[in-house]
Scaffold this motif. Structure first.
Motif, PDB file in Angstrom:
ATOM      1  N   GLY A 189       1.504  -7.888  -4.459  1.00  0.00           N
ATOM      2  CA  GLY A 189       0.595  -6.881  -3.937  1.00  0.00           C
ATOM      3  C   GLY A 189      -0.282  -6.356  -5.054  1.00  0.00           C
ATOM      4  O   GLY A 189      -0.252  -6.864  -6.183  1.00  0.00           O
ATOM      5  N   THR A 190      -1.064  -5.345  -4.744  1.00  0.00           N
ATOM      6  CA  THR A 190      -1.887  -4.704  -5.774  1.00  0.00           C
ATOM      7  C   THR A 190      -1.488  -3.234  -5.810  1.00  0.00           C
ATOM      8  O   THR A 190      -0.396  -2.901  -6.203  1.00  0.00           O
ATOM      9  CB  THR A 190      -3.390  -4.914  -5.504  1.00  0.00           C
ATOM     10  N   TYR A 191      -2.369  -2.369  -5.370  1.00  0.00           N
ATOM     11  CA  TYR A 191      -2.061  -0.943  -5.285  1.00  0.00           C
ATOM     12  C   TYR A 191      -1.222  -0.674  -4.034  1.00  0.00           C
ATOM     13  O   TYR A 191      -1.529  -1.163  -2.950  1.00  0.00           O
ATOM     14  CB  TYR A 191      -3.365  -0.144  -5.222  1.00  0.00           C
ATOM     15  N   PHE A 192      -0.165   0.097  -4.210  1.00  0.00           N
ATOM     16  CA  PHE A 192       0.620   0.586  -3.073  1.00  0.00           C
ATOM     17  C   PHE A 192       0.595   2.110  -3.096  1.00  0.00           C
ATOM     18  O   PHE A 192       0.837   2.723  -4.140  1.00  0.00           O
ATOM     19  CB  PHE A 192       2.063   0.086  -3.139  1.00  0.00           C
ATOM     20  N   PRO A 193       0.323   2.757  -1.967  1.00  0.00           N
ATOM     21  CA  PRO A 193       0.233   4.216  -1.926  1.00  0.00           C
ATOM     22  C   PRO A 193       1.621   4.857  -1.944  1.00  0.00           C
ATOM     23  O   PRO A 193       2.633   4.190  -1.720  1.00  0.00           O
ATOM     24  CB  PRO A 193      -0.485   4.479  -0.595  1.00  0.00           C
ATOM     25  N   PRO A 194       1.678   6.175  -2.173  1.00  0.00           N
ATOM     26  CA  PRO A 194       2.977   6.857  -2.185  1.00  0.00           C
ATOM     27  C   PRO A 194       3.553   7.073  -0.790  1.00  0.00           C
ATOM     28  O   PRO A 194       4.759   7.307  -0.650  1.00  0.00           O
ATOM     29  CB  PRO A 194       2.651   8.199  -2.853  1.00  0.00           C
ATOM     30  N   ALA A 195       2.690   7.000   0.229  1.00  0.00           N
ATOM     31  CA  ALA A 195       3.139   7.110   1.617  1.00  0.00           C
ATOM     32  C   ALA A 195       2.411   6.042   2.422  1.00  0.00           C
ATOM     33  O   ALA A 195       1.326   5.592   2.040  1.00  0.00           O
ATOM     34  CB  ALA A 195       2.828   8.502   2.173  1.00  0.00           C
ATOM     35  N   PRO A 196       2.980   5.582   3.550  1.00  0.00           N
ATOM     36  CA  PRO A 196       2.303   4.545   4.352  1.00  0.00           C
ATOM     37  C   PRO A 196       0.889   4.990   4.725  1.00  0.00           C
ATOM     38  O   PRO A 196       0.660   6.143   5.122  1.00  0.00           O
ATOM     39  CB  PRO A 196       3.190   4.422   5.590  1.00  0.00           C
ATOM     40  N   ARG A 197      -0.071   4.054   4.584  1.00  0.00           N
ATOM     41  CA  ARG A 197      -1.471   4.422   4.803  1.00  0.00           C
ATOM     42  C   ARG A 197      -2.276   3.188   5.143  1.00  0.00           C
ATOM     43  O   ARG A 197      -2.149   2.164   4.478  1.00  0.00           O
ATOM     44  CB  ARG A 197      -1.991   5.099   3.532  1.00  0.00           C
ATOM     45  N   HIS A 198      -3.124   3.296   6.171  1.00  0.00           N
ATOM     46  CA  HIS A 198      -4.055   2.218   6.534  1.00  0.00           C
ATOM     47  C   HIS A 198      -3.336   0.877   6.666  1.00  0.00           C
ATOM     48  O   HIS A 198      -3.843  -0.159   6.235  1.00  0.00           O
ATOM     49  CB  HIS A 198      -5.173   2.104   5.503  1.00  0.00           C
ATOM     50  N   GLY A 199      -2.163   0.889   7.244  1.00  0.00           N
ATOM     51  CA  GLY A 199      -1.428  -0.349   7.449  1.00  0.00           C
ATOM     52  C   GLY A 199      -0.657  -0.828   6.243  1.00  0.00           C
ATOM     53  O   GLY A 199       0.035  -1.851   6.325  1.00  0.00           O
ATOM     54  N   MET A 200      -0.763  -0.121   5.113  1.00  0.00           N
ATOM     55  CA  MET A 200      -0.022  -0.491   3.913  1.00  0.00           C
ATOM     56  C   MET A 200       1.301   0.268   3.864  1.00  0.00           C
ATOM     57  O   MET A 200       1.337   1.474   4.145  1.00  0.00           O
ATOM     58  CB  MET A 200      -0.821  -0.158   2.644  1.00  0.00           C
ATOM     59  N   PRO A 201       2.369  -0.402   3.466  1.00  0.00           N
ATOM     60  CA  PRO A 201       3.628   0.321   3.270  1.00  0.00           C
ATOM     61  C   PRO A 201       3.539   1.177   2.006  1.00  0.00           C
ATOM     62  O   PRO A 201       2.708   0.941   1.136  1.00  0.00           O
ATOM     63  CB  PRO A 201       4.648  -0.803   3.113  1.00  0.00           C
ATOM     64  N   SER A 202       4.393   2.160   1.909  1.00  0.00           N
ATOM     65  CA  SER A 202       4.455   2.944   0.677  1.00  0.00           C
ATOM     66  C   SER A 202       5.109   2.122  -0.423  1.00  0.00           C
ATOM     67  O   SER A 202       5.816   1.142  -0.165  1.00  0.00           O
ATOM     68  CB  SER A 202       5.264   4.225   0.902  1.00  0.00           C
TER      69      SER A 202
END
Length: 680
Positions: free
Chosen positions: A120-133
């Motif tokens: 992966g690349t950047y992962f957010p701290p909380a689920p967002r826009h279909g991306m897992p945290s």
């Protein structure tokens, strides 16, 4: 308490030295630890000026809870992609193959044998826009490692095999490829023209990156063939970038890329490599057309390098960050140093000049929160007002908190800067730029060259880094040294370039095919030996080496070096018509090959104006890849100068191809006509 990154020479690694994450630097110790504990490796790759790297660090790597989980279930390895481009290249190829995209920060999960199995690349701290945290990713990968180890091993093996197959597309597995010819270059020009943005310049849509290598090829193609289409695409692209927000209208220099298709809003980090390459592009555009804007942009970019990126040791720092402190909010923000609101203009300039500045620089809310990046879409109607306003804004901006600087010195990028500054100083009558190029080159020799003659990739504060140079370091440093010889006539630079290129032939070249590898044959063995002929933000090491080998052969008459260059250029015939935007430097070197390249030998007493005039004229020639040798009559250090006497007692210039020369001339105008140089 600082972790293991505290003593790193990389500013990027030091940015993470106080994280609660128990980071390891890349090395066998980290993978031995993962093997001992029976856990996977989390590989995180980024660089100091990367905005989203900072975001993920703040959101996740500074979070005590996330760090506690990460430390318990993984061995965490942090890599500066600018220090270890080989590591970055291998795993980025896997990320792109698996996900169809890439970027930084790059997040890869590895077995203790360095085999990737999740990306992966950047992962957010909380689920967002279909991306897992990021925490969800850590837990999911950990569960797979714990409960489905056979499946993980199968995936890792499949990815490793896929990477090995990709190496056969070009390179050693492809065999010897034919030299690029006229048809190949014509087809490449047609393919490129289909992606040209007629309205805004550049190629393709958003985001738009400065196409430095492509424009260099277009200028060379125009010089060799007279193609007006090539010159128009180059000129319109350079004009649009120079007027847009991607160019710093106050301080000079270019941002990394524009997030839009019109060059308006930049991604604000300013990289040494972009600015070194673009300085040379605008210099060559001026050399071809005499256009005042191109000359101004070249000079302002050179001055940006000296003012903002030069280190106390004489080298050039890698980058300025995109982010800086915004005094209005007390927080760091991207572009805070560069953007303006009408109210800020009024505060600095007063109402009357602020109204002029709003119109002149298009301050119409093009960025965020009503602020604007400055543009200069038309030439100022009142040059005096422009100069006054620009000076006042520059002075006021200097009081803002400045972006942080990544002050590590990278050999390849400093080689590009040496070449650009040396040539700019010679062509624009700025000896201080030549002196800056010499000082940077001296640093590379003193700090980056080992006693065995090998190059180290980086240094900081005059302290060499631990990582071996890769192919682009050898190639671009040789390019810088060769340009310094052309400008100064100091043969020590030619000799040093020859030593570096000997190492390229010995350690980076596949003898059977002539293909080039990005790492030396005795470098650390990764899951595959990286090899890529395509340009990224900089010329590929492969084609940069081909160019330096061809230049060195033109100075010395070495068939061994010329043959190596020709064999390396076979990849251009394979890729030029299919992906011209990504092999621009190779196309530019192919233009030089088809033109000869032309060799110009200038002989005459040092310090004599007639010698200097011939030398300046030779350097202004637009013949693709032309080499210029300068020396006293009777000198035998440089083969191109051997047996080149004065002409009736006067300094003379010889224009040759493959050491076969036209009749010598003592007339600068005559020389200019032979090499496509504009005269004053």
């Amino acid at each position: 308490m600082p972790n293991r990154l505290a003593d790193a020479t990389s500013p990027y690694l030091q940015q993470h030295a106080d994280n609660p994450v128990d980071w390891w630097p890349w090395g066998p110790e980290a993978f031995d630890e993962a093997r001992r504990r029976g856990v996977p490796v989390l590989l995180s790759v980024g660089y100091a000026a990367c905005h989203w790297c900072h975001v993920m660090a703040h959101e996740s790597f500074e979070d005590e809870t996330v760090a506690e989980y990460l430390n318990e279930h993984y061995v965490a390895v942090k890599v500066d992609r600018e220090e270890r481009p080989d590591v970055d290249a291998v795993y980025m190829e896997a990320v792109q193959a698996a996900t169809g995209q890439g970027g930084w920060p790059m997040t890869v999960f590895l077995t203790p044998d360095k085999e990737p199995f999740y990306f992966g690349t950047y992962f957010p701290p909380a689920p967002r826009h279909g991306m897992p945290s990021f925490r969800q990713v850590l837990e999911g990968v950990g569960a797979a490692w714990r409960d489905r180890r056979d499946e993980v091993a199968e995936v890792a093996g499949r990815i490793r095999a896929d990477l090995a197959d990709r190496a056969k597309v070009y390179g050693a597995g492809a065999g010897v490829l034919p030299l690029p010819g006229e048809t190949d270059l014509h087809q490449a020009l047609l393919a490129l023209s289909r992606t040209f943005d007629d309205k805004h310049g550049g190629f393709g849509g958003a985001p738009k990156f400065p196409p430095s290598m492509t424009v260099e090829w277009l200028l060379r193609h125009h010089a060799r063939t007279g193609s007006e289409a090539a010159l128009e695409m180059a000129g319109r692209t350079c004009d649009a970038m120079a007027r847009g927000g991607i160019y710093d209208q106050l301080g000079g220099g270019f941002a990394r890329y524009a997030v839009d298709g019109e060059w308006v809003v930049p991604h604000f980090e300013k990289m040494l490599y972009d600015n070194a390459l673009l300085l040379r592009v605008y210099l060559h555009l001026w050399r071809a057309t005499g256009g005042e804007q191109a000359r101004r942009i070249a000079l302002e970019t050179a001055e940006f390098l000296l003012r903002d990126l030069r280190t106390p040791e004489g080298g050039f720092a890698s980058a300025l960050d995109a982010d800086s402190l915004d005094p209005a909010t007390g927080k760091t923000a991207e572009g805070a140093y560069y953007a303006w609101t009408p109210e800020q203009l009024t505060e600095v300039l007063g109402a009357q000049d602020a109204a002029l500045a709003v119109e002149m620089f298009q301050v119409t809310g093009t960025f965020e929160h009503g602020s604007s990046v400055l543009q200069l879409l038309t030439d100022p109607a009142d040059p005096e007002a422009y100069a006054r306003i620009r000076a006042a804004l520059t002075e006021a901006r200097g009081r803002r908190p400045a972006p942080a600087r990544d002050d590590k010195v990278v050999a390849a990028w400093n080689g590009l800067a040496v070449a650009a500054l040396a040539e700019a100083g010679a062509l624009l009558d700025r000896p201080d730029l030549v002196e800056a190029a010499e000082r940077a080159a001296d640093l590379l020799v003193a700090v980056h060259l080992t006693t065995e003659g090998r190059l180290l990739r980086t240094s900081r504060d005059g302290r060499p880094g631990p990582n071996a140079g890769v192919l682009e370091d050898y190639a671009d440093t040789a390019e810088g040294f060769l340009t310094l010889y052309a400008v100064t006539g100091d043969t020590s630079w030619l000799e040093l370039a020859g030593e570096l290129l000997e190492l390229v032939l010995r350690h980076f070249t596949d003898e059977a095919s002539g293909a080039l590898y990005d790492t030396a044959d005795d470098a650390e063995q990764l899951i595959r030996r990286p090899q890529d002929p395509t340009d990224n933000a900089t010329p590929s090491g492969w084609t940069a080496a081909a160019g330096a080998l061809l230049t060195y052969a033109a100075y010395t008459g070495s068939e061994r070096h010329r043959t190596a260059a020709e064999r390396a250029l076979g990849v251009v015939s394979a890729l030029g018509s299919r992906a011209p935007r990504f092999i621009g430097w190779g196309l530019a070197v192919a233009e030089a090959l088809l033109d000869g390249p032309r060799e110009v030998a200038v002989v005459g007493p040092a310090g004599e104006e007639a010698t200097a005039l011939l030398h300046r004229t030779a350097l202004r020639g637009t013949a693709p890849g032309a080499v210029v040798a300068l020396g006293e009559p009777g000198g035998d250090q440089v083969p191109l100068l051997a047996d080149r006497p004065l002409l009736d007692g006067r300094p003379a210039a010889y224009v040759c191809r493959h050491f076969t020369c036209d009749a010598p001339t003592a007339d600068a105008a005559d020389l200019a006509g032979k090499i496509g140089a504009l005269t004053d």
